[in-house]
Scaffold this motif. Structure first.
Motif, PDB file in Angstrom:
ATOM      1  N   GLN A  97       0.835  -1.204   0.000  1.00 38.57           N
ATOM      2  CA  GLN A  97       0.000   0.000   0.000  1.00 38.57           C
ATOM      3  C   GLN A  97       0.870   1.254   0.000  1.00 38.57           C
ATOM      4  O   GLN A  97       0.623   2.195  -0.764  1.00 38.57           O
ATOM      5  N   PHE A  98       1.873   1.266   0.882  1.00 35.93           N
ATOM      6  CA  PHE A  98       2.792   2.404   0.943  1.00 35.93           C
ATOM      7  C   PHE A  98       3.559   2.545  -0.376  1.00 35.93           C
ATOM      8  O   PHE A  98       3.709   3.650  -0.897  1.00 35.93           O
ATOM      9  N   ARG A  99       4.018   1.429  -0.899  1.00 40.35           N
ATOM     10  CA  ARG A  99       4.811   1.451  -2.134  1.00 40.35           C
ATOM     11  C   ARG A  99       4.028   2.074  -3.286  1.00 40.35           C
ATOM     12  O   ARG A  99       4.535   2.957  -3.998  1.00 40.35           O
ATOM     13  N   ARG A 100       2.810   1.638  -3.490  1.00 42.36           N
ATOM     14  CA  ARG A 100       1.997   2.167  -4.587  1.00 42.36           C
ATOM     15  C   ARG A 100       1.698   3.650  -4.390  1.00 42.36           C
ATOM     16  O   ARG A 100       1.749   4.437  -5.340  1.00 42.36           O
ATOM     17  N   TRP A 101       1.378   4.022  -3.164  1.00 48.50           N
ATOM     18  CA  TRP A 101       1.049   5.418  -2.870  1.00 48.50           C
ATOM     19  C   TRP A 101       2.263   6.323  -3.088  1.00 48.50           C
ATOM     20  O   TRP A 101       2.156   7.393  -3.698  1.00 48.50           O
ATOM     21  N   LEU A 102       3.429   5.896  -2.585  1.00 50.31           N
ATOM     22  CA  LEU A 102       4.647   6.681  -2.770  1.00 50.31           C
ATOM     23  C   LEU A 102       5.005   6.799  -4.245  1.00 50.31           C
ATOM     24  O   LEU A 102       5.366   7.876  -4.726  1.00 50.31           O
ATOM     25  N   ALA A 103       4.890   5.692  -4.974  1.00 49.45           N
ATOM     26  CA  ALA A 103       5.191   5.710  -6.407  1.00 49.45           C
ATOM     27  C   ALA A 103       4.299   6.710  -7.128  1.00 49.45           C
ATOM     28  O   ALA A 103       4.760   7.440  -8.015  1.00 49.45           O
ATOM     29  N   GLN A 104       3.026   6.774  -6.736  1.00 51.33           N
ATOM     30  CA  GLN A 104       2.100   7.720  -7.368  1.00 51.33           C
ATOM     31  C   GLN A 104       2.543   9.166  -7.147  1.00 51.33           C
ATOM     32  O   GLN A 104       2.418  10.009  -8.036  1.00 51.33           O
ATOM     33  N   GLN A 105       3.087   9.449  -5.959  1.00 50.76           N
ATOM     34  CA  GLN A 105       3.564  10.815  -5.684  1.00 50.76           C
ATOM     35  C   GLN A 105       4.742  11.165  -6.591  1.00 50.76           C
ATOM     36  O   GLN A 105       4.825  12.289  -7.114  1.00 50.76           O
TER      37      GLN A 105
END
Length: 198
Positions: A131-139
């Motif tokens: 969840q963190f990985r996908r969210w950070l990648a989106q930023q």
């Protein structure tokens, strides 16, 4: 007139107390009796809701995933820019510094313990990192770092985990604050090198 906050069900209380105990003591070192005592119920009442500790673990992981998503959604509103949102993620280390120094990262410690136990739920626990990985990648995508967004996300996630592990080992708040400043500088530098999406 304020409406009363509904009291959590016994099942919810069991999951919430188990979540805290698994974090503070570890999954393996927390017994049914520990959780029942924390909730203030009899063993019989406890077994009515959960037959095995693995059943509770699944609910705890689901609770953590829900809370993580809620936190990500809150950061998305609070941080008006990708840089602001990334800073929200980094600030988490400061906001939770006392618990991190005592117990480590709740996600990291659980994943490490379940991996050692070769527990079937280790993959589910690891999905919270996802969840963190996908969210950070989106930023990073929104910053214009489309090609290396996932690499940058993993770097930031790995660095935050390293900080949490060492802060837990050395109980050093100054170290956390120093590292957070360095990460924030790295985020700004990364943003300065980015090409905004068209």
């Amino acid at each position: 007139m304020k409406s009363a906050v509904p009291k959590p069900s016994t099942r919810q209380e069991i999951v919430e107390k188990a979540d805290l105990l698994f974090y503070q003591r570890g999954f393996e070192n927390t017994s049914f009796a520990d959780i029942a005592d924390a909730v203030g119920i009899s063993r019989g009442n406890f077994y009515y809701h959960f037959k095995t500790k693995d059943d509770i673990l699944k609910e705890v992981i689901a609770l953590r995933a829900t809370r993580t998503q809620g936190m990500l959604d809150m950061w998305a509103l609070k941080g008006r820019t990708p840089v602001g949102r990334l800073k929200c993620f980094v600030q988490m280390l400061i906001d939770n510094r006392k618990d991190i120094q005592r117990f480590g990262c709740p996600v990291g410690t659980l994943c490490a313990e379940l991996a050692k136990l070769e527990h079937p739920s280790q993959g589910e626990a690891g999905m919270i990192f996802g969840q963190f990985r996908r969210w950070l990648a989106q930023q990073f995508v929104e910053l214009g770092r489309v090609k290396d967004a996932d690499v940058l996300a993993m770097h930031l996630l790995a660095r935050s985990q390293g900080i949490a592990s060492l802060a837990n080992a050395f109980h050093d708040e100054a170290f956390i604050r120093c590292e957070v400043k360095q990460i924030e500088a790295w985020v700004l530098d990364t943003a300065a090198q980015a090409v905004p999406p068209k």
